[in-house]
Design a protein around this motif. Structure first.
Motif, short mmCIF file in Angstrom:
data_model
loop_
_atom_site.label_atom_id
_atom_site.label_comp_id
_atom_site.label_asym_id
_atom_site.label_seq_id
_atom_site.Cartn_x
_atom_site.Cartn_y
_atom_site.Cartn_z
N ILE A 264 -9.04 -7.14 13.65
CA ILE A 264 -8.46 -5.86 14.16
C ILE A 264 -8.27 -6.02 15.66
O ILE A 264 -8.51 -6.93 16.44
N THR B 28 1.53 5.00 10.10
CA THR B 28 0.56 4.11 9.11
C THR B 28 0.91 4.59 7.69
O THR B 28 1.58 5.38 7.35
N HIS C 280 0.89 -6.55 12.01
CA HIS C 280 -0.03 -7.47 11.76
C HIS C 280 0.32 -8.96 11.55
O HIS C 280 -0.24 -10.00 12.31
N HIS D 149 -0.81 5.27 5.08
CA HIS D 149 -1.63 6.21 4.66
C HIS D 149 -0.78 7.54 4.90
O HIS D 149 -0.95 8.66 3.95
N SER E 40 0.75 -1.40 -0.05
CA SER E 40 -0.01 -0.23 0.03
C SER E 40 0.84 1.20 0.17
O SER E 40 0.23 2.48 -0.28
N ILE F 46 -1.97 -8.20 6.19
CA ILE F 46 -1.92 -6.89 6.48
C ILE F 46 -3.54 -6.47 6.24
O ILE F 46 -4.24 -5.95 7.06
N ASP F 47 -4.05 -6.87 4.99
CA ASP F 47 -5.40 -6.46 4.51
C ASP F 47 -6.38 -7.04 5.65
O ASP F 47 -7.38 -6.46 6.02
N ARG G 289 -6.38 -5.20 8.91
CA ARG G 289 -6.96 -3.94 8.91
C ARG G 289 -8.52 -4.06 8.76
O ARG G 289 -9.26 -3.31 9.16
N ALA G 290 -9.01 -4.95 8.00
CA ALA G 290 -10.46 -5.30 7.91
C ALA G 290 -11.24 -5.90 8.66
O ALA G 290 -12.22 -5.70 9.14
#
Length: 214
Positions: free
Chosen positions: A194, A49, A146, A51, A29, A186-187, A190-191
């Motif tokens: 958690i 992060t 994660h 992001h 990402s 990781i995905d 995050r989804a």
């Protein structure tokens, strides 16, 4: 009763297949256009992060367009430029130090093997494996928070030591899947899985997870 290695390998295969079906487009990402940009972004991603890193590198990579720009920059200014990523003083020194070595010892090219990558200032196995897998297609695993948490929940490991986890997982998962596995975990982390509120009821691998609460 202790689980046999054979059973663990079979369970690992099921975990990978289920997560791949759920997140077929899982990928890195971090945004980058060159090996060096990925190296910089990965250094910045420590305790931050992806992001936030992507927000910072959007302008950073316009200002510093080559390894030389980072190598010979004013490190105090670089520290200000990456301030919002946290640990900005250390990260700026690592980025400049790694870039300087790349320019002066590797002709401006990011090394393509683990030993040379981890010899760069501020570059550990996590960053090195990210570059190897994403840029050079070398089977490798990035052990991030994660991976540590979820692999412990899956009982594929019982340690928080990233290097030990890396080698334990290498013995369970097919090497051709190592790079993709990190992105899948990781995905999923995050989804669904958690940290403080895992959604075990909605988890596609809950039947394969000894820690699932349904």
């Amino acid at each position: 009763m202790r689980e046999s290695k054979t059973n663990k390998i079979e369970r690992a295969k099921g975990v990978y297949q289920s997560l791949f079906a759920e997140y077929p487009d899982a990928k890195c990402s971090l945004h980058y256009k060159s090996p060096h940009e990925l190296l910089v972004a990965t250094i910045l991603s420590a305790q931050c992060t992806d992001h936030r890193v992507n927000q910072v590198t959007l302008g950073l990579f316009e200002k510093y367009t080559s390894p030389k720009d980072f190598a010979y920059c004013n490190v105090s200014q670089l520290s200000k430029d990456v301030h919002s990523c946290g640990y900005h003083n250390q990260k700026s020194k690592s980025i400049q130090g790694a870039s300087l070595k790349i320019v002066e010892e590797y002709g401006g090219q990011v090394p393509n093997n683990l030993d040379e990558l981890v010899s760069l200032p501020g570059v550990g196995r996590k960053t090195a494996n990210c570059v190897l897998g994403e840029i050079y297609n070398v089977p490798s695993m990035v052990i991030d928070t994660h991976m540590v948490r979820i692999m412990n929940l899956l009982k594929f490991t019982h340690t928080k030591d990233a290097k030990k986890i890396e080698f334990e997982l290498m013995a369970l998962f097919e090497y051709k899947n190592w790079v993709k596995l990190t992105h899948l975990i990781i995905d999923h982390g995050r989804a669904v899985c958690i940290a403080r509120r895992p959604k075990c009821g909605a988890c596609v691998i809950n039947e394969l997870c000894p820690s699932a609460v349904i």
